[in-house]
Design an enzyme around this catalytic site. Structure first.
Site, PDB file in Angstrom:
ATOM      1  N   ASP A  17      -0.063   7.684  12.557  1.00  0.00           N
ATOM      2  CA  ASP A  17      -0.617   8.097  13.089  1.00  0.00           C
ATOM      3  C   ASP A  17      -0.516   9.379  13.317  1.00  0.00           C
ATOM      4  OD1 ASP A  17      -2.326   6.197  13.331  1.00  0.00           O
ATOM      5  OD2 ASP A  17      -0.635   5.083  14.963  1.00  0.00           O
ATOM      6  N   LYS A  20      -1.693  12.052   8.825  1.00  0.00           N
ATOM      7  CA  LYS A  20      -1.442  12.938   7.851  1.00  0.00           C
ATOM      8  C   LYS A  20      -2.388  12.900   6.801  1.00  0.00           C
ATOM      9  CE  LYS A  20       0.929   9.066   7.165  1.00  0.00           C
ATOM     10  NZ  LYS A  20       0.947   7.972   8.562  1.00  0.00           N
ATOM     11  N   GLY A  44      -4.686   4.235   8.644  1.00  0.00           N
ATOM     12  CA  GLY A  44      -6.638   4.608   9.664  1.00  0.00           C
ATOM     13  C   GLY A  44      -6.043   6.170   9.304  1.00  0.00           C
ATOM     14  N   HIS A  45      -6.816   6.891   8.214  1.00  0.00           N
ATOM     15  CA  HIS A  45      -6.715   8.444   7.877  1.00  0.00           C
ATOM     16  C   HIS A  45      -7.974   9.089   8.041  1.00  0.00           C
ATOM     17  CE1 HIS A  45      -2.896   7.928   5.673  1.00  0.00           C
ATOM     18  NE2 HIS A  45      -2.366   7.517   7.040  1.00  0.00           N
ATOM     19  N   GLN A 228       1.035   4.718   7.190  1.00  0.00           N
ATOM     20  CA  GLN A 228       2.099   4.066   7.995  1.00  0.00           C
ATOM     21  C   GLN A 228       3.433   5.214   8.265  1.00  0.00           C
ATOM     22  OE1 GLN A 228       1.014   1.613   5.997  1.00  0.00           O
ATOM     23  NE2 GLN A 228      -0.309   1.201   6.967  1.00  0.00           N
TER      24      GLN A 228
END
Ligand code: IMP
Length: 428
Positions: A17, A20, A44-45, A228
């Site tokens: 988180d 990225k 989750g981007h 990650q």
């Protein structure tokens, strides 16, 4: 990073988180191909597209640029249903998803029994749980390593698919029923559903390593999009409180079939402070009002699960370890503006673990209580830096903070994020 044919890996330097998605999106223009090499829809981007923020979980963030080829690599574990949902959702807001999205036939499938096992184990573990995203990631990687996994390419061969699903259900159903007291799965229904997923995805399924190496030979530039982060890496992270893939740079080579010599540069993404979701050691954690202030100001709630993230001060042993393991060429420092209001900003320079000083993260498990972070405290700048785009416009205290991180990690900070928008960034 400037030459068109240079390939770049973007890697999380903390516990995930770090932002990225924004960095990938920002640098995307310079690349022809954006490829994911590990993980699944546990990621989750968040990326801004046409003035709104969207979250991608499986599909590389490059998808928002229609001229980029996006590849899901063999190192990933893919829930086809989640992938199809993501494709539909993005298409409904105008994102082009045609031949610009390809999937490696050697990526592994997540099936519903993986998810059921993930959740059942967490339930039974109680206080000792890992705090997984509950998406079946760990059990899917376990099946891969056991050599009984169902690969994306298997979805196109009905005989192989049927045999593998029958075997998996014969093995997993008794486990789910007798050990965990959970419902079982009907192999016929799974076969029908996964056959249909294969039919819908057929045109995207390809030999991933051949495709990406062809592009590299043609002189196309590739961005390897990490998911990650280093401290969640199965080999190098804070085991057992990790995910089940190699999310540090080594995963690029195995997760895409790209030789290490093609990874020209590595950028590590780190927040100006630290967060983590799920359980496990977090030496600089703030379990008080200050931590809450960071959580609120930084909107630190999980993109995938909505869970409040644990928050704490910047941890240099973590960044030094990430720099060493990934051979970082530079760091993208995100969310610096979240620290705007603090009078003092402590930074952990070392750990004291049972009387011994550590400047990197130890490889053995250390209980939270055994970490005694050694802090150095910086003066805060106490004014808004939101939207600043030049390093010279940052207050001196912020520049001192940045310089200290560079000196201590041996890594230049090439990008500084001063807000969620693409333009709210300093690129050096
Ligand atoms: P899993 O990957 O769902 O098995 O979760 C294992 C650990 O990794 C848990 O602590 C999760 O919260 C964490 N994790 C997995 N994916 C992400 C991510 O994208 N960001 C932050 N933490 C993650």
């Amino acid at each position: 990073m400037n030459r068109k044919s240079e390939n770049l890996a973007v890697i999380g330097a903390q516990w995930g988180d770090e932002g990225k998605g924004k960095i990938v999106d920002l640098l995307c223009d310079r690349f022809d191909v954006v490829a994911r090499f590990g993980g699944g829809h546990n990621a989750g981007h968040t990326v801004r597209f046409r003035d709104k923020h969207y979250t991608v979980k499986l599909i590389p963030s490059g998808i928002f640029h229609s001229d980029k080829l996006c590849i899901l690599g063999n190192g990933m574990v893919i829930d086809p249903e989640a992938l199809l949902e993501e494709i539909d959702k993005l298409r409904s807001v105008g994102v082009t998803i045609e031949s610009n999205l390809k999937i490696s036939d050697a990526a592994h499938c997540i099936l519903p029994y993986h998810k059921a096992l993930d959740m059942a184990r967490e339930e039974v573990a109680g206080e000792a749980k890992i705090g997984t995203t509950g998406r079946g990631i760990g059990p899917a990687y376990e099946t891969k390593v056991s050599r009984f996994g169902i690969r994306i390419g298997d979805l196109l061969d009905s005989q192989v698919l049927r045999e593998k699903i029958d075997f998996a259900c014969a093995e997993k159903n008794p486990l789910l029923k007798t050990v965990y007291g959970k419902p079982t799965f009907d192999p016929g229904a799974l076969f029908d559903a996964y056959t249909r997923f294969g039919q819908i995805l057929a045109d995207r399924i390809t030999n991933g390593p051949v495709l990406i190496n062809e592009k590299i030979r043609e002189g196309k530039s590739v961005m390897f999009e990490g998911a990650q982060a280093t401290m969640l890496d199965i080999d190098h992270g804070t085991y057992p409180f990790v995910t089940s893939s190699n999310c540090s740079v080594g995963g690029v080579a195995t997760g895409l079939g790209v030789a290490p010599k093609h990874i020209h540069r590595v950028i590590g993404v780190a927040k100006a402070y630290t967060t983590r979701v799920g359980s496990g050691p977090f030496p600089t954690e703030l379990s008080d009002a200050v931590g809450e202030q960071i959580r609120k100001r930084g909107n630190e709630f999980g993109t995938v699960t909505g869970r409040p993230r644990r928050t704490g001060w910047l941890d240099l042993p973590v960044l030094r370890t990430a720099s060493m393991l990934n051979g970082l060429d530079s760091i993208a420092l995100t969310k610096l503006d979240v620290l705007d209001d603090f009078e003092e900003i402590p930074v952990c320079v070392d750990y004291n673990i049972r009387g011994k000083r550590w400047s990197t993260v130890p490889s053995f498990a250390v209980a939270q209580g055994d970490y005694k972070p050694v802090f150095r405290t910086f003066k805060g700048w106490r004014k808004s830096i939101v939207g600043i785009t030049s390093i010279d416009d940052l207050p001196q205290q912020a520049r001192d903070y940045i310089r200290f991180i560079e000196d201590e990690t041996g890594c230049p900070i090439s990008v500084i994020s001063t807000g969620p928008r693409r333009e709210e960034t300093i690129v050096r």
